[in-house]
Design a protein around this motif. Structure first.
Motif, PDB file in Angstrom:
ATOM      1  N   MET A   1       0.824  -1.198   0.000  1.00  0.00           N
ATOM      2  CA  MET A   1       0.000   0.000   0.000  1.00  0.00           C
ATOM      3  C   MET A   1       0.868   1.262   0.000  1.00  0.00           C
ATOM      4  O   MET A   1       1.829   1.370   0.736  1.00  0.00           O
ATOM      5  N   ARG A   2       0.506   2.182  -0.864  1.00  0.00           N
ATOM      6  CA  ARG A   2       1.187   3.475  -0.969  1.00  0.00           C
ATOM      7  C   ARG A   2       0.264   4.557  -0.417  1.00  0.00           C
ATOM      8  O   ARG A   2      -0.952   4.422  -0.460  1.00  0.00           O
ATOM      9  N   PHE A   3       0.854   5.641   0.047  1.00  0.00           N
ATOM     10  CA  PHE A   3       0.106   6.748   0.638  1.00  0.00           C
ATOM     11  C   PHE A   3       0.474   8.044  -0.077  1.00  0.00           C
ATOM     12  O   PHE A   3       1.637   8.288  -0.344  1.00  0.00           O
TER      13      PHE A   3
ATOM     14  N   THR B   1      -4.773   6.108  -0.329  1.00  0.00           N
ATOM     15  CA  THR B   1      -4.002   4.873  -0.201  1.00  0.00           C
ATOM     16  C   THR B   1      -4.351   3.973  -1.374  1.00  0.00           C
ATOM     17  O   THR B   1      -5.478   3.969  -1.852  1.00  0.00           O
TER      18      THR B   1
ATOM     19  N   GLU C   1       0.266  -0.835   7.407  1.00  0.00           N
ATOM     20  CA  GLU C   1      -0.595   0.337   7.203  1.00  0.00           C
ATOM     21  C   GLU C   1      -0.907   1.110   8.481  1.00  0.00           C
ATOM     22  O   GLU C   1      -0.947   2.339   8.458  1.00  0.00           O
TER      23      GLU C   1
ATOM     24  N   GLN D   1       2.028   3.271   9.315  1.00  0.00           N
ATOM     25  CA  GLN D   1       2.148   4.346   8.330  1.00  0.00           C
ATOM     26  C   GLN D   1       1.046   5.391   8.492  1.00  0.00           C
ATOM     27  O   GLN D   1       1.313   6.596   8.436  1.00  0.00           O
ATOM     28  N   LEU D   2      -0.178   4.933   8.699  1.00  0.00           N
ATOM     29  CA  LEU D   2      -1.297   5.861   8.876  1.00  0.00           C
ATOM     30  C   LEU D   2      -1.091   6.725  10.112  1.00  0.00           C
ATOM     31  O   LEU D   2      -1.288   7.942  10.071  1.00  0.00           O
TER      32      LEU D   2
ATOM     33  N   SER E   1      -7.462  -1.388  -4.147  1.00  0.00           N
ATOM     34  CA  SER E   1      -6.771  -2.325  -3.252  1.00  0.00           C
ATOM     35  C   SER E   1      -7.442  -3.690  -3.332  1.00  0.00           C
ATOM     36  O   SER E   1      -8.657  -3.803  -3.193  1.00  0.00           O
TER      37      SER E   1
END
Length: 133
Positions: free
Chosen positions: A24-26, A43, A51, A54-55, A73
């Protein structure tokens, strides 16, 4: 080892490397011309279990984030999906879907205090996919 098993092993290794590369990319997207300032965090990609950390990092650095957009996703790590969904709910964030949000991604989507489909893609190209565990 037979030639067929070597090909099968190479295929499986390639598939796992490909899946790992799609974590997953942000991406931060400011919401223009609003006061106080707001932002959406977009995302996309496979849910790999990183995640929540990261979040949380994004939320600490960018407190104006009030919306999480889940874009294309296939899901992934079920426990991470539930944990992120709970985090989103605890923070009172809004969630949106652009494209497909399947499996553990759907758990994240359900965490939103308010939920919507974005206008980024046509409604017939936007889907949330649930299944039993």
């Amino acid at each position: 080892m037979t030639k067929t098993s070597i090909h099968l092993m190479a295929l499986l290794m390639g598939a796992s490397l490909s899946m790992a590369a799609q974590a997953m990319r942000f991406e931060l997207r400011p919401v223009a011309d609003v006061s106080p300032p707001r932002a959406a965090l977009v995302t996309s990609g496979k849910v790999d279990g990183t995640e929540l950390r990261q979040l949380n990092d994004w939320m600490e650095k960018q407190p104006e984030i009030d919306t999480i957009i889940l874009k294309n996703s296939i899901g992934g790590d079920a426990a991470a999906g539930y944990a992120v969904g709970e985090y989103i709910r605890d923070k009172g964030l809004t969630t949106g879907v652009a494209g497909h949000c399947l499996s553990s991604c759907s758990r994240m989507f359900l965490g939103g205090k308010r939920r919507f489909f974005t206008e980024e893609l046509p409604a017939d190209k936007t889907v949330v996919g649930f299944h039993g565990n």
